[in-house]
Write a protein that holds these residues in place. Structure first.
Motif, PDB file in Angstrom:
ATOM      1  N   ILE A  13       6.223 -23.470 -16.022  1.00 24.67           N
ATOM      2  CA  ILE A  13       7.557 -23.328 -15.410  1.00 24.67           C
ATOM      3  C   ILE A  13       8.438 -23.061 -16.621  1.00 24.67           C
ATOM      4  CG2 ILE A  13       9.545 -24.366 -14.334  1.00 24.67           C
ATOM      5  CD1 ILE A  13       7.512 -25.869 -12.731  1.00 24.67           C
ATOM      6  N   GLY A  14       9.545 -21.996 -16.639  1.00 32.00           N
ATOM      7  CA  GLY A  14      10.256 -21.698 -17.849  1.00 32.00           C
ATOM      8  C   GLY A  14      11.679 -21.441 -17.201  1.00 32.00           C
ATOM      9  N   ARG A  15      12.499 -21.637 -18.330  1.00 38.87           N
ATOM     10  CA  ARG A  15      14.119 -21.427 -17.914  1.00 38.87           C
ATOM     11  C   ARG A  15      14.475 -20.457 -19.188  1.00 38.87           C
ATOM     12  NH1 ARG A  15      18.665 -25.982 -18.013  1.00 38.87           N
ATOM     13  NH2 ARG A  15      18.298 -25.800 -20.183  1.00 38.87           N
ATOM     14  N   THR A  16      15.318 -19.555 -18.851  1.00 38.28           N
ATOM     15  CA  THR A  16      15.929 -18.721 -20.006  1.00 38.28           C
ATOM     16  C   THR A  16      17.520 -18.786 -19.558  1.00 38.28           C
ATOM     17  OG1 THR A  16      16.002 -16.844 -18.483  1.00 38.28           O
ATOM     18  CG2 THR A  16      14.086 -17.061 -20.023  1.00 38.28           C
ATOM     19  N   ILE A  17      18.219 -18.751 -20.616  1.00 39.70           N
ATOM     20  CA  ILE A  17      19.577 -18.611 -20.494  1.00 39.70           C
ATOM     21  C   ILE A  17      20.261 -17.353 -20.851  1.00 39.70           C
ATOM     22  CG2 ILE A  17      21.709 -19.886 -21.485  1.00 39.70           C
ATOM     23  CD1 ILE A  17      19.960 -22.354 -22.222  1.00 39.70           C
ATOM     24  N   TYR A  18      20.884 -16.770 -19.957  1.00 39.08           N
ATOM     25  CA  TYR A  18      21.653 -15.259 -20.344  1.00 39.08           C
ATOM     26  C   TYR A  18      23.010 -15.764 -20.433  1.00 39.08           C
ATOM     27  CZ  TYR A  18      23.331 -10.888 -18.817  1.00 39.08           C
ATOM     28  OH  TYR A  18      23.830  -9.566 -18.784  1.00 39.08           O
ATOM     29  N   TYR A  19      23.380 -15.063 -21.787  1.00 37.26           N
ATOM     30  CA  TYR A  19      24.782 -14.853 -22.017  1.00 37.26           C
ATOM     31  C   TYR A  19      25.290 -13.818 -22.438  1.00 37.26           C
ATOM     32  CZ  TYR A  19      28.771 -16.341 -24.709  1.00 37.26           C
ATOM     33  OH  TYR A  19      30.259 -16.581 -25.209  1.00 37.26           O
ATOM     34  N   ARG A  20      26.647 -13.425 -22.059  1.00 34.10           N
ATOM     35  CA  ARG A  20      26.980 -12.455 -22.633  1.00 34.10           C
ATOM     36  C   ARG A  20      28.800 -12.363 -22.491  1.00 34.10           C
ATOM     37  NH1 ARG A  20      26.642  -6.950 -18.966  1.00 34.10           N
ATOM     38  NH2 ARG A  20      28.038  -7.462 -17.455  1.00 34.10           N
ATOM     39  N   VAL A  21      29.353 -11.633 -23.085  1.00 32.66           N
ATOM     40  CA  VAL A  21      30.794 -11.389 -23.160  1.00 32.66           C
ATOM     41  C   VAL A  21      31.108  -9.982 -22.727  1.00 32.66           C
ATOM     42  CG1 VAL A  21      33.014 -11.585 -24.191  1.00 32.66           C
ATOM     43  CG2 VAL A  21      31.100 -13.299 -24.895  1.00 32.66           C
ATOM     44  N   ALA A  22      31.781  -9.939 -21.598  1.00 31.14           N
ATOM     45  CA  ALA A  22      31.995  -8.367 -21.104  1.00 31.14           C
ATOM     46  C   ALA A  22      33.520  -8.396 -20.459  1.00 31.14           C
ATOM     47  CB  ALA A  22      31.156  -8.019 -20.181  1.00 31.14           C
ATOM     48  N   THR A  23      34.131  -7.336 -21.140  1.00 28.20           N
ATOM     49  CA  THR A  23      35.567  -7.229 -20.896  1.00 28.20           C
ATOM     50  C   THR A  23      36.458  -8.562 -20.845  1.00 28.20           C
ATOM     51  OG1 THR A  23      35.232  -7.532 -18.454  1.00 28.20           O
ATOM     52  CG2 THR A  23      35.316  -5.086 -19.347  1.00 28.20           C
ATOM     53  N   GLY A  24      36.054  -9.210 -21.767  1.00 24.53           N
ATOM     54  CA  GLY A  24      36.861 -10.731 -22.300  1.00 24.53           C
ATOM     55  C   GLY A  24      36.411 -11.844 -21.391  1.00 24.53           C
ATOM     56  N   LYS A  25      35.246 -11.436 -20.750  1.00 26.78           N
ATOM     57  CA  LYS A  25      34.948 -12.687 -19.678  1.00 26.78           C
ATOM     58  C   LYS A  25      33.634 -13.193 -20.110  1.00 26.78           C
ATOM     59  CE  LYS A  25      37.340 -11.163 -15.562  1.00 26.78           C
ATOM     60  NZ  LYS A  25      37.172 -10.877 -14.163  1.00 26.78           N
ATOM     61  N   GLU A  26      33.302 -14.260 -20.229  1.00 32.40           N
ATOM     62  CA  GLU A  26      32.026 -15.024 -20.706  1.00 32.40           C
ATOM     63  C   GLU A  26      31.156 -15.381 -19.340  1.00 32.40           C
ATOM     64  OE1 GLU A  26      32.154 -18.628 -22.899  1.00 32.40           O
ATOM     65  OE2 GLU A  26      33.483 -17.760 -24.319  1.00 32.40           O
ATOM     66  N   GLN A  27      29.926 -14.693 -19.415  1.00 29.52           N
ATOM     67  CA  GLN A  27      29.041 -15.057 -18.367  1.00 29.52           C
ATOM     68  C   GLN A  27      27.960 -15.861 -18.877  1.00 29.52           C
ATOM     69  OE1 GLN A  27      27.551 -11.256 -16.766  1.00 29.52           O
ATOM     70  NE2 GLN A  27      26.589 -12.328 -15.073  1.00 29.52           N
ATOM     71  N   LEU A  28      27.444 -16.905 -18.062  1.00 35.36           N
ATOM     72  CA  LEU A  28      26.120 -17.674 -18.456  1.00 35.36           C
ATOM     73  C   LEU A  28      25.415 -17.826 -17.190  1.00 35.36           C
ATOM     74  CD1 LEU A  28      24.963 -19.343 -20.714  1.00 35.36           C
ATOM     75  CD2 LEU A  28      26.333 -21.490 -19.852  1.00 35.36           C
ATOM     76  N   GLN A  29      24.128 -17.480 -17.317  1.00 38.49           N
ATOM     77  CA  GLN A  29      23.300 -17.618 -15.986  1.00 38.49           C
ATOM     78  C   GLN A  29      22.054 -18.340 -16.540  1.00 38.49           C
ATOM     79  OE1 GLN A  29      22.537 -13.863 -14.735  1.00 38.49           O
ATOM     80  NE2 GLN A  29      24.208 -13.750 -13.103  1.00 38.49           N
ATOM     81  N   TYR A  30      21.358 -19.196 -15.746  1.00 40.40           N
ATOM     82  CA  TYR A  30      20.181 -19.754 -16.081  1.00 40.40           C
ATOM     83  C   TYR A  30      19.112 -18.954 -15.072  1.00 40.40           C
ATOM     84  CZ  TYR A  30      22.382 -23.362 -18.542  1.00 40.40           C
ATOM     85  OH  TYR A  30      23.449 -24.265 -19.264  1.00 40.40           O
ATOM     86  N   ARG A  31      17.997 -18.599 -15.464  1.00 38.00           N
ATOM     87  CA  ARG A  31      17.096 -18.023 -14.799  1.00 38.00           C
ATOM     88  C   ARG A  31      15.761 -18.656 -14.983  1.00 38.00           C
ATOM     89  NH1 ARG A  31      18.566 -11.957 -16.858  1.00 38.00           N
ATOM     90  NH2 ARG A  31      20.195 -11.731 -15.616  1.00 38.00           N
ATOM     91  N   TYR A  32      15.084 -18.929 -13.915  1.00 38.72           N
ATOM     92  CA  TYR A  32      14.087 -19.983 -13.801  1.00 38.72           C
ATOM     93  C   TYR A  32      12.680 -18.991 -13.440  1.00 38.72           C
ATOM     94  CZ  TYR A  32      17.275 -23.780 -13.842  1.00 38.72           C
ATOM     95  OH  TYR A  32      18.009 -24.491 -14.241  1.00 38.72           O
ATOM     96  N   TYR A  33      11.623 -19.209 -14.061  1.00 40.85           N
ATOM     97  CA  TYR A  33      10.179 -18.625 -13.792  1.00 40.85           C
ATOM     98  C   TYR A  33       9.122 -19.618 -13.592  1.00 40.85           C
ATOM     99  CZ  TYR A  33      12.987 -14.678 -15.899  1.00 40.85           C
ATOM    100  OH  TYR A  33      13.877 -13.757 -16.244  1.00 40.85           O
ATOM    101  N   ILE A  34       8.241 -19.035 -12.844  1.00 45.04           N
ATOM    102  CA  ILE A  34       7.041 -19.814 -12.514  1.00 45.04           C
ATOM    103  C   ILE A  34       5.656 -18.787 -12.840  1.00 45.04           C
ATOM    104  CG2 ILE A  34       5.575 -20.913 -10.768  1.00 45.04           C
ATOM    105  CD1 ILE A  34       8.014 -21.483  -9.179  1.00 45.04           C
ATOM    106  N   SER A  35       4.805 -19.372 -13.636  1.00 44.49           N
ATOM    107  CA  SER A  35       3.818 -18.755 -13.796  1.00 44.49           C
ATOM    108  C   SER A  35       2.152 -19.451 -13.696  1.00 44.49           C
ATOM    109  CB  SER A  35       3.639 -18.082 -15.336  1.00 44.49           C
ATOM    110  OG  SER A  35       2.471 -17.296 -15.884  1.00 44.49           O
TER     111      SER A  35
END
Length: 114
Positions: free
Chosen positions: A4-26
């Protein structure tokens, strides 16, 4: 289920910060480095295959979903994209070539006959 894994997706676009967690099962037992490499490879393929039609041809904005119409239009978009990419005499992006073809019959002919 082995991993089981989790990734953190982070980016700044048009002055807004975006943070997402994505989960994976293998079902594979893999190390953290292998997991990271696999996730990057997956998103690399996803971006190469889907990003250009989504952005240049606004594929995600198409409301058509009746019967096989969505699949048929996706096929036509794919053919058009391949033709645009096949045309090598005009040095421009896919988006730019598409716009040029709407304004010039000569450019359209070059793309169709590529």
């Amino acid at each position: 289920m082995e991993t089981i894994g989790r990734t953190i997706y982070y980016r700044v676009a048009t002055g807004k910060e975006q943070l997402q967690y994505r989960y994976y099962i293998s079902s594979a037992s893999i190390s953290a480095e292998q997991f990271a490499s696999t996730v990057r490879a997956h998103w690399g393929i996803e971006n190469r295959l889907n990003w250009v039609p989504d952005v240049t041809m606004r594929e995600d904005d198409c409301p058509i979903s009746r019967g096989h119409a969505a699949d048929s239009l996706a096929c036509f978009r794919h053919v058009a994209l391949n033709q645009i990419r096949s045309e090598k005499t005009i040095k421009a992006s896919v988006n730019r070539k598409q716009k040029m073809a709407t304004m010039s019959e000569e450019v359209l002919d070059l793309i169709v006959n590529a």
